[in-house]
Motif scaffolding. Structure first.
Motif, PDB file in Angstrom:
ATOM      1  N   VAL A  71       8.064  12.141   0.000  1.00  0.00           N
ATOM      2  CA  VAL A  71       6.684  12.558   0.825  1.00  0.00           C
ATOM      3  C   VAL A  71       6.148  13.022   1.533  1.00  0.00           C
ATOM      4  O   VAL A  71       6.159  14.136   2.179  1.00  0.00           O
ATOM      5  CB  VAL A  71       6.566  12.308  -0.136  1.00  0.00           C
ATOM      6  CG1 VAL A  71       4.801  13.225  -0.002  1.00  0.00           C
ATOM      7  CG2 VAL A  71       6.070  12.015  -1.547  1.00  0.00           C
ATOM      8  N   GLY A  72       7.042  11.693   2.824  1.00  0.00           N
ATOM      9  CA  GLY A  72       6.618  11.981   3.918  1.00  0.00           C
ATOM     10  C   GLY A  72       7.109  13.035   5.268  1.00  0.00           C
ATOM     11  O   GLY A  72       6.701  13.599   5.488  1.00  0.00           O
ATOM     12  N   LEU A  73       8.595  12.974   4.666  1.00  0.00           N
ATOM     13  CA  LEU A  73       9.005  14.052   5.066  1.00  0.00           C
ATOM     14  C   LEU A  73       8.843  15.723   5.153  1.00  0.00           C
ATOM     15  O   LEU A  73       9.163  16.218   5.517  1.00  0.00           O
ATOM     16  CB  LEU A  73      10.769  14.163   4.984  1.00  0.00           C
ATOM     17  CG  LEU A  73      11.372  14.440   5.995  1.00  0.00           C
ATOM     18  CD1 LEU A  73      10.860  14.110   6.937  1.00  0.00           C
ATOM     19  CD2 LEU A  73      12.954  13.989   5.519  1.00  0.00           C
ATOM     20  N   MET A  74       8.611  16.138   3.481  1.00  0.00           N
ATOM     21  CA  MET A  74       7.635  17.209   3.259  1.00  0.00           C
ATOM     22  C   MET A  74       6.620  17.305   3.885  1.00  0.00           C
ATOM     23  O   MET A  74       6.690  18.529   4.188  1.00  0.00           O
ATOM     24  CB  MET A  74       7.625  17.466   1.696  1.00  0.00           C
ATOM     25  CG  MET A  74       9.157  17.230   0.907  1.00  0.00           C
ATOM     26  SD  MET A  74      10.010  18.461   1.409  1.00  0.00           S
ATOM     27  CE  MET A  74       9.116  20.090   0.552  1.00  0.00           C
ATOM     28  N   LEU A  75       5.743  16.523   4.564  1.00  0.00           N
ATOM     29  CA  LEU A  75       4.212  16.352   4.907  1.00  0.00           C
ATOM     30  C   LEU A  75       4.675  16.950   6.245  1.00  0.00           C
ATOM     31  O   LEU A  75       4.103  18.194   6.894  1.00  0.00           O
ATOM     32  CB  LEU A  75       3.499  15.385   4.987  1.00  0.00           C
ATOM     33  CG  LEU A  75       2.746  14.631   4.172  1.00  0.00           C
ATOM     34  CD1 LEU A  75       2.097  13.707   3.646  1.00  0.00           C
ATOM     35  CD2 LEU A  75       1.917  15.796   3.510  1.00  0.00           C
ATOM     36  N   LEU A  76       5.948  16.203   6.372  1.00  0.00           N
ATOM     37  CA  LEU A  76       6.468  17.056   8.159  1.00  0.00           C
ATOM     38  C   LEU A  76       6.160  18.522   8.259  1.00  0.00           C
ATOM     39  O   LEU A  76       6.237  19.115   9.137  1.00  0.00           O
ATOM     40  CB  LEU A  76       7.337  16.239   8.671  1.00  0.00           C
ATOM     41  CG  LEU A  76       7.406  16.430  10.090  1.00  0.00           C
ATOM     42  CD1 LEU A  76       6.663  16.526  11.072  1.00  0.00           C
ATOM     43  CD2 LEU A  76       8.287  15.329  10.501  1.00  0.00           C
ATOM     44  N   LEU A 253      -4.131  10.772   2.026  1.00  0.00           N
ATOM     45  CA  LEU A 253      -3.374   9.685   0.985  1.00  0.00           C
ATOM     46  C   LEU A 253      -3.530   8.314   1.312  1.00  0.00           C
ATOM     47  O   LEU A 253      -3.338   7.970   0.303  1.00  0.00           O
ATOM     48  CB  LEU A 253      -2.075  10.418   1.287  1.00  0.00           C
ATOM     49  CG  LEU A 253      -1.833  12.296   0.672  1.00  0.00           C
ATOM     50  CD1 LEU A 253       0.031  12.149   0.744  1.00  0.00           C
ATOM     51  CD2 LEU A 253      -2.893  12.340  -0.626  1.00  0.00           C
ATOM     52  N   GLY A 254      -4.426   7.329   1.713  1.00  0.00           N
ATOM     53  CA  GLY A 254      -3.848   5.694   2.071  1.00  0.00           C
ATOM     54  C   GLY A 254      -3.012   5.568   2.155  1.00  0.00           C
ATOM     55  O   GLY A 254      -2.643   4.492   2.094  1.00  0.00           O
ATOM     56  N   SER A 255      -1.559   6.324   2.558  1.00  0.00           N
ATOM     57  CA  SER A 255      -0.817   5.374   3.189  1.00  0.00           C
ATOM     58  C   SER A 255      -0.076   5.322   4.301  1.00  0.00           C
ATOM     59  O   SER A 255       0.622   6.468   4.523  1.00  0.00           O
ATOM     60  CB  SER A 255       0.111   5.809   2.244  1.00  0.00           C
ATOM     61  OG  SER A 255       1.547   5.218   1.711  1.00  0.00           O
ATOM     62  N   PHE A 256       0.283   4.392   5.121  1.00  0.00           N
ATOM     63  CA  PHE A 256       0.831   4.653   6.685  1.00  0.00           C
ATOM     64  C   PHE A 256       2.059   5.047   6.253  1.00  0.00           C
ATOM     65  O   PHE A 256       2.926   5.432   7.524  1.00  0.00           O
ATOM     66  CB  PHE A 256       0.920   3.154   7.171  1.00  0.00           C
ATOM     67  CG  PHE A 256       1.361   3.235   8.342  1.00  0.00           C
ATOM     68  CD1 PHE A 256       0.561   4.259   9.479  1.00  0.00           C
ATOM     69  CD2 PHE A 256       2.926   2.528   8.651  1.00  0.00           C
ATOM     70  CE1 PHE A 256       1.065   4.325  10.917  1.00  0.00           C
ATOM     71  CE2 PHE A 256       2.781   2.726   9.856  1.00  0.00           C
ATOM     72  CZ  PHE A 256       2.390   3.052  10.917  1.00  0.00           C
ATOM     73  N   GLN A 257       2.927   4.204   4.888  1.00  0.00           N
ATOM     74  CA  GLN A 257       4.219   5.042   4.669  1.00  0.00           C
ATOM     75  C   GLN A 257       4.604   6.071   4.325  1.00  0.00           C
ATOM     76  O   GLN A 257       6.092   5.959   5.388  1.00  0.00           O
ATOM     77  CB  GLN A 257       4.888   3.785   3.950  1.00  0.00           C
ATOM     78  CG  GLN A 257       4.570   2.509   3.488  1.00  0.00           C
ATOM     79  CD  GLN A 257       5.489   2.178   1.957  1.00  0.00           C
ATOM     80  OE1 GLN A 257       5.149   1.430   1.143  1.00  0.00           O
ATOM     81  NE2 GLN A 257       6.923   1.227   2.826  1.00  0.00           N
ATOM     82  N   LEU A 258       4.044   6.739   3.708  1.00  0.00           N
ATOM     83  CA  LEU A 258       4.399   7.909   3.984  1.00  0.00           C
ATOM     84  C   LEU A 258       4.153   8.617   5.630  1.00  0.00           C
ATOM     85  O   LEU A 258       4.195  10.084   5.673  1.00  0.00           O
ATOM     86  CB  LEU A 258       2.757   8.428   3.463  1.00  0.00           C
ATOM     87  CG  LEU A 258       3.080   8.835   2.041  1.00  0.00           C
ATOM     88  CD1 LEU A 258       1.594   9.487   1.125  1.00  0.00           C
ATOM     89  CD2 LEU A 258       4.699   9.005   1.704  1.00  0.00           C
ATOM     90  N   ALA A 259       3.034   8.196   6.681  1.00  0.00           N
ATOM     91  CA  ALA A 259       3.006   8.675   8.006  1.00  0.00           C
ATOM     92  C   ALA A 259       4.730   8.444   8.534  1.00  0.00           C
ATOM     93  O   ALA A 259       4.511   8.316   9.698  1.00  0.00           O
ATOM     94  CB  ALA A 259       1.580   8.130   8.352  1.00  0.00           C
TER      95      ALA A 259
END
Length: 292
Positions: A71-76, A253-259
């Motif tokens: 999900v984090g990479l897709m955000l990017l 989204l409240g998740s540092f892991q996603l970042a």
């Protein structure tokens, strides 16, 4: 003050000055010429909105990334071109007017496309119910950091052309210094994050970055665009706004892991982008048909 805040403020302030310097070398005629290159605009937008998310999905599946990093990479991938794309394009012979215009257009599109792609990624990879709302904050940021300084620089150049010509070389030197300082600060600021997560997601992030840069340039060249336009498109889709991706991951989204993918990308791109530019400068420029 938090080190992240210091780095961010330094980067935004420095880039605002760099954008002013870019404005000194531009004129309204540069932007009018964009209407003569509909093919270039179509290629850039198609790669940004369709090509990069598909490539990112292939990388995620190929490496079997866990849902949070997927999900984090897709955000990017869904984030528009970053402000630094204009700077790299300026340093390595790109059509800067094209970059600035594409950044504005991509940012407007991302208000819709980013939430759509992000929500799809959450539902597909994480089966979650989080919702990413439409983002307008980034539009204000682009106006403040990119368009306003550039407009001021163009205004000064129109009134003081001699001053603008004298400042061209110092501006490029300053831009190079900014890149060097930002690279060092970014690496230092994200060092702990890099060392703890790079082994798992570093290669996919690096591959996505390189794929974006090379696809933007070589697909544009294959379509008959000249080198400055191809360089502009390459940096526009190859240098994403990782700050926006981090903001959505942490604040929305409240998740540092996603970042984490975007955090690593924010360091990697300051290393790969100059190397890619150096490669472009070393390559001869073959004669191509005029871009349309």
């Amino acid at each position: 003050m938090d080190s992240t805040v210091i780095v961010t403020r330094f980067l935004f302030g420095a880039l605002a000055l760099v954008m002013f310097g870019l404005g000194l070398s531009l004129s309204p005629a540069d932007f009018k010429r964009l209407f003569k290159h509909p093919k270039a605009v179509a290629i850039a937008l198609a790669l940004q909105v369709i090509g990069l998310p598909l490539a990112c999905y292939a990388i995620i599946v190929g490496f079997g990334l866990p849902p949070v990093f997927a999900v984090g990479l897709m955000l990017l991938a869904a984030s528009p071109g970053g402000i630094s794309a204009n700077l790299f394009s300026h340093l390595f012979g790109g059509n800067v007017a094209m970059n600035i215009s594409l950044t504005a257009v991509n940012t407007l599109l991302s208000i819709v496309t980013l939430p759509l792609i992000a929500n799809w990624a959450i539902g597909h990879f994480a089966q979650g119910g989080q919702v990413v709302p439409l983002q307008t904050r980034k539009l204000v940021e682009v106006i403040a950091i990119v368009l306003v300084p550039v407009a001021l620089g163009m205004f000064v150049a129109s009134r003081r052309p001699g001053f603008a010509a004298r400042m061209e070389k110092p501006t490029k030197i300053f831009s190079g210094v900014v890149l060097a300082v930002v690279t060092v600060l970014a690496i230092a600021n994200e060092w702990k994050t890099i060392t703890t997560t790079f082994a798992q997601i570093g290669v996919p992030v690096l591959l996505f970055n390189l794929l974006s840069l090379f696809a933007g340039y070589y697909l544009s060249r294959a379509a008959g665009l000249d080198k400055p336009l191809a360089t502009a498109i390459s940096y526009e889709i190859g240098i994403h706004n990782s700050t926006l991706a981090i903001f959505i991951a942490v604040s929305v989204l409240g998740s540092f892991q996603l970042a984490l993918p975007a955090a690593i990308y924010s360091v990697v791109m300051y290393i790969t982008a100059p190397l890619f530019g150096w490669l472009l400068l070393r390559r001869p420029t073959p004669v191509t048909a005029p871009a349309r």
